[in-house]
Scaffold this active site. Structure first.
Site, PDB file in Angstrom:
ATOM      1  N   SER A  16       7.577  -0.064   6.098  1.00 23.12           N
ATOM      2  CA  SER A  16       8.686   0.094   7.262  1.00 23.12           C
ATOM      3  C   SER A  16       8.246  -0.246   8.682  1.00 23.12           C
ATOM      4  O   SER A  16       6.945  -0.068   8.853  1.00 23.12           O
ATOM      5  CB  SER A  16       9.051   1.694   6.935  1.00 23.12           C
ATOM      6  OG  SER A  16       9.650   1.853   5.596  1.00 23.12           O
ATOM      7  N   GLN A  46       1.058   2.227   2.019  1.00 19.56           N
ATOM      8  CA  GLN A  46       2.020   1.336   1.791  1.00 19.56           C
ATOM      9  C   GLN A  46       2.707   0.702   2.900  1.00 19.56           C
ATOM     10  O   GLN A  46       3.308   1.630   3.652  1.00 19.56           O
ATOM     11  CB  GLN A  46       3.104   1.571   0.656  1.00 19.56           C
ATOM     12  CG  GLN A  46       4.388   0.854   0.555  1.00 19.56           C
ATOM     13  CD  GLN A  46       5.575   1.729  -0.266  1.00 19.56           C
ATOM     14  OE1 GLN A  46       5.244   2.289  -0.958  1.00 19.56           O
ATOM     15  NE2 GLN A  46       6.736   1.221   0.163  1.00 19.56           N
ATOM     16  N   GLY A  47       2.545  -0.200   3.638  1.00 20.50           N
ATOM     17  CA  GLY A  47       2.864  -0.569   4.884  1.00 20.50           C
ATOM     18  C   GLY A  47       3.937  -1.589   4.843  1.00 20.50           C
ATOM     19  O   GLY A  47       3.880  -2.619   5.024  1.00 20.50           O
ATOM     20  N   SER A  82       2.754   6.575   4.506  1.00 20.98           N
ATOM     21  CA  SER A  82       2.175   7.829   4.131  1.00 20.98           C
ATOM     22  C   SER A  82       0.726   7.498   3.842  1.00 20.98           C
ATOM     23  O   SER A  82       0.198   6.640   3.183  1.00 20.98           O
ATOM     24  CB  SER A  82       2.874   8.008   2.773  1.00 20.98           C
ATOM     25  OG  SER A  82       4.043   8.438   3.123  1.00 20.98           O
ATOM     26  N   GLU A  91       8.876   2.779  -7.763  1.00 24.21           N
ATOM     27  CA  GLU A  91       8.830   4.038  -7.154  1.00 24.21           C
ATOM     28  C   GLU A  91       9.925   4.860  -7.323  1.00 24.21           C
ATOM     29  O   GLU A  91       9.989   5.921  -7.274  1.00 24.21           O
ATOM     30  CB  GLU A  91       8.515   3.840  -5.649  1.00 24.21           C
ATOM     31  CG  GLU A  91       8.303   4.901  -4.407  1.00 24.21           C
ATOM     32  CD  GLU A  91       8.254   4.328  -3.110  1.00 24.21           C
ATOM     33  OE1 GLU A  91       8.447   3.206  -2.763  1.00 24.21           O
ATOM     34  OE2 GLU A  91       7.907   5.217  -2.297  1.00 24.21           O
TER      35      GLU A  91
END
Ligand SMILES: Cc1cc2nc3c(=O)[nH]c(=O)nc-3n(C[C@H](O)[C@H](O)[C@H](O)COP(=O)(O)OP(=O)(O)OC[C@H]3O[C@@H](n4cnc5c(N)ncnc54)[C@H](O)[C@@H]3O)c2cc1C
Length: 383
Positions: free
Chosen positions: A129, A126-127, A163, A246
């Protein structure tokens, strides 16, 4: 395998009971894998993911046409619950990405991407931040410039805390596509293959020694218009859907683990000769209350999901409750089980270290409180 009482009894309808029995039978035939000494935690979890998928235990609430089993959220909850109760490694945390694709991607994209996400053939990250945009996600600087013919974009920027990017094939990427529109309206989502020229993935070590995080550098990366998810400007609602799933309290595998650890703490204190450490009884008592509140919450969220309600800003309440429960429980556990501290590789110590991140990942606790104030209580802003 010794089974403990499960915390979640929803008055199982018979097909759910059958599912639980099927899973127990499968687990009896497929012993839980052990992490090899030289195996990275992420690769171990990926091996477990594939094993679970081969048994049919991944994506229970994803429609069959996209590789799932077409069952309900309750079936997925029952599987998490069973796995947690036998101390299995975590269920692959892909549900929130799968839900984002289910809600925003085209039929063609879902049919192509979801089945391989569920099997584990394609690992995703997941890109969202960036160095200057974590809590203030809308302030992101990564920019996707659209070519004049509209067929592709060129992306430049940097992502941070991504992550498992080093193991991933795809990144669900947010980038700004408009410099004029208001911040929230100018963000667009893409599926970025991480082997594209111009992408550099640099891993970072976390406090617990895991190589979970990465920095992602994007230099003139070409991405096709067909790799955009939804329309230009749909990135913000997609991001909010992703984080709401999430933050939601439905990962009941954690609950089973907390229940087992609480029971271990109770037994340890019960059997201890001599005095108990100061304040430990009230600390354990608070953990029991946190746990019971979470169980009640998970029931409520499951009922809401079954009634067709999707995850919304109320997930911020879940996230705060989960963070408090997890952090208090592991702090207390280290007081009751001090040998875990000495043994730095001990499972409880590892969980304790990871619990410190709970008030940051998925949005910090301060941000969850802001969301509750603004979105649920409709309070005016203080500034
Ligand atoms: C284990 C872990 C895994 C992660 N995985 C991913 C991932 O896969 N992909 C991804 O995109 N990101 C990931 N993140 C990043 C995470 O989403 C961000 O760390 C988080 O959103 C906070 O952003 P920041 O670190 O930039 O802190 P900042 O936003 O700089 O915040 C610093 C401090 O200021 C406070 N603060 C900031 N703004 C406000 C405000 N308006 N009101 C009150 N207080 C405020 C914050 O609460 C915090 O205490 C992960 C983080 C962790 C810890």
């Amino acid at each position: 395998m010794t089974r403990q009482d499960l915390p979640l009894d929803f008055g199982d309808p018979s097909d759910l009971t059958r599912l639980r029995h099927e899973l127990r039978a499968w687990l009896a035939e497929h012993p839980l894998p052990e992490r090899r000494p030289d195996e990275e935690p992420a690769l171990f979890l990926h091996r477990w993911h594939r094993m679970l998928h081969s048994g049919g235990w991944v994506g229970l609430d994803v429609p069959e046409e996209y590789g799932g089993r077409g069952l309900t959220a309750l079936h997925q909850v029952a599987v998490s619950d069973e796995l947690g109760a036998c101390r299995a490694p975590g269920v692959p945390r892909i549900g929130y990405l799968a839900h984002a694709l289910l809600e925003f991607a085209s039929h063609e994209q879902r049919a192509r991407l979801l089945p391989r996400m569920l099997t584990g053939d394609d690992v995703w990250c997941q890109g969202f931040s960036e160095p200057g945009a974590g809590s203030d996600l809308a302030g992101m600087a990564t920019y996707a410039r659209r070519a004049e013919d509209g067929g592709h974009y060129t992306i430049n920027g940097q992502k941070l805390w991504t992550s498992y990017a080093q193991y991933s094939r795809y990144c669900l990427l947010l980038a700004r596509t408009d410099t004029e529109a208001r911040a929230h309206r100018s963000i667009t989502a893409f599926v970025l293959p991480l082997d594209r020229p111009g992408v550099t993935v640099r891993p970072l070590k976390a406090a617990n020694g895991d190589d979970e995080f990465c920095e992602l550098f994007l230099d003139d990366v070409r991405i096709e218009a067909a790799e955009r998810i939804g329309a230009e400007g749909d990135g913000w609602p997609l991001a909010m859907t992703t984080v709401n799933y999430e933050r939601n309290a439905l990962d009941t595998g954690h609950l089973s683990k907390y229940g087992l650890l609480l029971e271990r703490l109770r037994r340890e204190l019960h059997d201890r000769s001599g005095g108990l450490p100061d304040g430990i009884v009230s600390a354990v008592g608070r953990c029991v209350v946190d746990y019971e509140v979470l169980v009640a919450h998970a029931r409520r969220r499951t009922a809401e999901r079954l009634a067709g309600r999707t995850a919304g800003p109320e997930s911020s309440i879940d996230k705060l409750l989960m963070t408090r429960a997890e952090q208090r429980l592991y702090e207390t556990a280290l007081r009751v089980l001090p040998d875990q501290l000495a043994e730095a590789g001990g499972a409880v110590y590892g969980e304790y270290l990871y619990s410190r991140a709970a008030s940051v990942y998925g949005g910090t606790s301060q941000i969850q409180r802001n969301i509750i104030a603004k979105r649920l209580l409709r309070l005016p802003s203080t500034s």
